[in-house]
Design an enzyme around this catalytic site. Sequence first.
Site, mmCIF file in Angstrom:
data_model
loop_
_atom_site.group_PDB
_atom_site.id
_atom_site.type_symbol
_atom_site.label_atom_id
_atom_site.label_comp_id
_atom_site.label_asym_id
_atom_site.label_seq_id
_atom_site.Cartn_x
_atom_site.Cartn_y
_atom_site.Cartn_z
ATOM 1 N N GLU A 30 1.051 -1.269 -0.183
ATOM 2 C CA GLU A 30 0.232 -0.018 0.291
ATOM 3 C C GLU A 30 1.114 1.302 0.327
ATOM 4 O O GLU A 30 2.233 1.288 -0.445
ATOM 5 C CB GLU A 30 -1.106 -0.066 0.727
ATOM 6 C CG GLU A 30 -2.138 -0.902 1.296
ATOM 7 C CD GLU A 30 -3.072 -1.436 2.335
ATOM 8 O OE1 GLU A 30 -3.057 -0.179 3.180
ATOM 9 O OE2 GLU A 30 -3.538 -1.898 2.370
ATOM 10 N N HIS B 272 -9.119 9.630 3.751
ATOM 11 C CA HIS B 272 -8.529 8.659 3.467
ATOM 12 C C HIS B 272 -8.943 9.649 1.677
ATOM 13 O O HIS B 272 -9.978 9.566 1.678
ATOM 14 C CB HIS B 272 -9.174 7.639 3.610
ATOM 15 C CG HIS B 272 -8.790 6.370 2.263
ATOM 16 N ND1 HIS B 272 -8.775 5.268 1.322
ATOM 17 C CD2 HIS B 272 -8.227 4.815 3.051
ATOM 18 C CE1 HIS B 272 -7.933 4.737 0.820
ATOM 19 N NE2 HIS B 272 -7.974 4.381 1.876
ATOM 20 N N ARG C 180 -0.969 9.199 2.141
ATOM 21 C CA ARG C 180 -2.862 9.435 2.136
ATOM 22 C C ARG C 180 -2.656 10.878 1.909
ATOM 23 O O ARG C 180 -4.015 11.401 1.432
ATOM 24 C CB ARG C 180 -3.258 8.719 2.710
ATOM 25 C CG ARG C 180 -3.164 7.218 2.685
ATOM 26 C CD ARG C 180 -4.148 6.423 4.294
ATOM 27 N NE ARG C 180 -4.089 5.116 3.945
ATOM 28 C CZ ARG C 180 -5.201 4.290 4.750
ATOM 29 N NH1 ARG C 180 -4.953 5.031 5.515
ATOM 30 N NH2 ARG C 180 -4.882 3.448 4.076
ATOM 31 N N HIS D 236 -10.950 9.196 8.445
ATOM 32 C CA HIS D 236 -10.782 8.014 8.193
ATOM 33 C C HIS D 236 -10.101 7.420 8.890
ATOM 34 O O HIS D 236 -10.783 6.961 9.658
ATOM 35 C CB HIS D 236 -9.857 7.514 7.146
ATOM 36 C CG HIS D 236 -9.384 6.292 6.728
ATOM 37 N ND1 HIS D 236 -11.026 4.956 6.757
ATOM 38 C CD2 HIS D 236 -8.525 5.505 6.880
ATOM 39 C CE1 HIS D 236 -10.288 3.966 6.150
ATOM 40 N NE2 HIS D 236 -8.939 4.118 6.815
ATOM 41 N N ARG E 107 -0.304 8.821 9.567
ATOM 42 C CA ARG E 107 -0.545 7.204 9.640
ATOM 43 C C ARG E 107 -0.034 6.362 8.574
ATOM 44 O O ARG E 107 -0.742 7.006 7.196
ATOM 45 C CB ARG E 107 -1.953 6.650 10.098
ATOM 46 C CG ARG E 107 -1.632 5.266 11.170
ATOM 47 C CD ARG E 107 -3.296 4.843 10.571
ATOM 48 N NE ARG E 107 -4.258 4.565 10.166
ATOM 49 C CZ ARG E 107 -4.364 3.621 8.999
ATOM 50 N NH1 ARG E 107 -4.354 2.354 8.746
ATOM 51 N NH2 ARG E 107 -5.734 4.327 8.417
#
Length: 509
Positions: A110, A227, A273, A334, A369
């Site tokens: 990811e 997100h 992100r 998110h 994060r």
Amino acid sequence: MTPDFLVIGAGVAGLQAAIGLSDAGDVLVVAKDSIWESSSAYAQGGVAVALSDDDEISLHEQDTLAAGDGLCDPVAVQALVQQGPAAIQRLLDWGVEFDRDGMKLAFGREGAHSRNRILHAHGDSTGREMAKTLYHKAASIPSIAIRSFTAITDLLVAGNAVAGAVFYDERTKQHTAIHARATLLATGGMGRIFRDTTNPEVATGDGVAVAYRAGAELSDLEFIQFHPTALMVPGAPRFLLSEALRGEGAYLRNVRGERFMHKYSPLLELASRDVVARAILAEAEMTGSDHVLLDMTHLGGDFVAQRFPRIYSTCLHFGVDITKEPAPVTPAAHYAMGGIRSGISGMTSLDRLYAAGEVACTGVHGANRLASNSLLEGLVFGASTGEAMKRWANAPRIEGTLPEDPVFPAMEETELRQLAWERCSLLRNRERLESLLTTLADVPAAQPDTLTRKRFELRNMKLVLELIARSALAREESRGAHHRLDFPERREEFRKHSVIAKGQPVTFL
């Protein structure tokens, strides 16, 4: 109703802590809704851990620190990545079914990860599988009791200590006080404060709100991760389209059909992100649209449907066949990097009160994060917090009182969530934040004829939104998920954690 240990929240962090505590006394786990209705159960993407043959713990550590944009606590990060493999092995021993390639565990990638290190379960139901495994383990232990549909309304305070909590039982419509030798808040996140969110309805910031009213210190509340890719279909919820889709090769295109991430990052679709989310906003604005497109049609229909069965079926339900057409997507709230200030052992600034999981701020995520570190955080720090709480196993019980009489805001939840989205979401400035705080301060108090869970949630949501806005206003820079239009650069003097507590201004430590 006097367990030795009270665990509030039945996601990965709460259940892991309860299992660890079970040999030190009686444990009561309280869930606001159904036992299955937690942010953990909605986590599709996976769990990051350095277990593959070509990975190293040090690389996972480096990637986490880089994503955190200068604000990660190195001690917390080191604990997370070093203890992660053992935590995953423990789950495997308890029967969790992670996806495999033959006999070996299958690892995906990811955004912002330098290696394939993401474990999945049933394609895109990783959190659900982990929570189910932990629930069955907890339910098999006689010293653990689990109670659902019971919402926390406040903590019981005794000086600088917490003696338990008060709950509203939805079935009986009654309030119940539960005293305990030590209390753990594992209540999850606060995404429902925003109009567009991937979070379940239970994520209303309750743990942060009750901890603040009790006098606990909070930290880094301004860092809310949005997100990049939530389904954007009128009338449909903002269903999360996992980052794992881009990890498998899905493209982002604007509504003209043009790929655009090369303009914003050399990592393309696998940039962090915050970068991807702001790129999507910029591209949507440039093309006069409210969304962009996530295209996986080139990956092959059978592969997409089998690899992401839950995403495929959900999108199909809302009229989008992702095997044949791109999905319209937009950013949505998110994950909260900030929360109740605590260490890796869960200790807060109040005696006998602990925090773990998304509600806690250990500093492990910094300003942003790293994808799929949250489930690992719940496992690792849920376990370490459970161990730390055992120190109170033989402590005398204490009596506590409520911190203040409840005041309920006379506003609708939809109004609050719209305000949060317009003035405190991805792009912030002083004018928007000050306007938001003024509007919230002017909301009159209500005296409802009947009390419901929704009333208590709205009370908490309003308070937490105020605290986020105050923290965001104080941080006069852009870092990680916090972006100020009027302060677009990082500033070294703000390479510190924001701290806020009841009756005090925001400080930086």
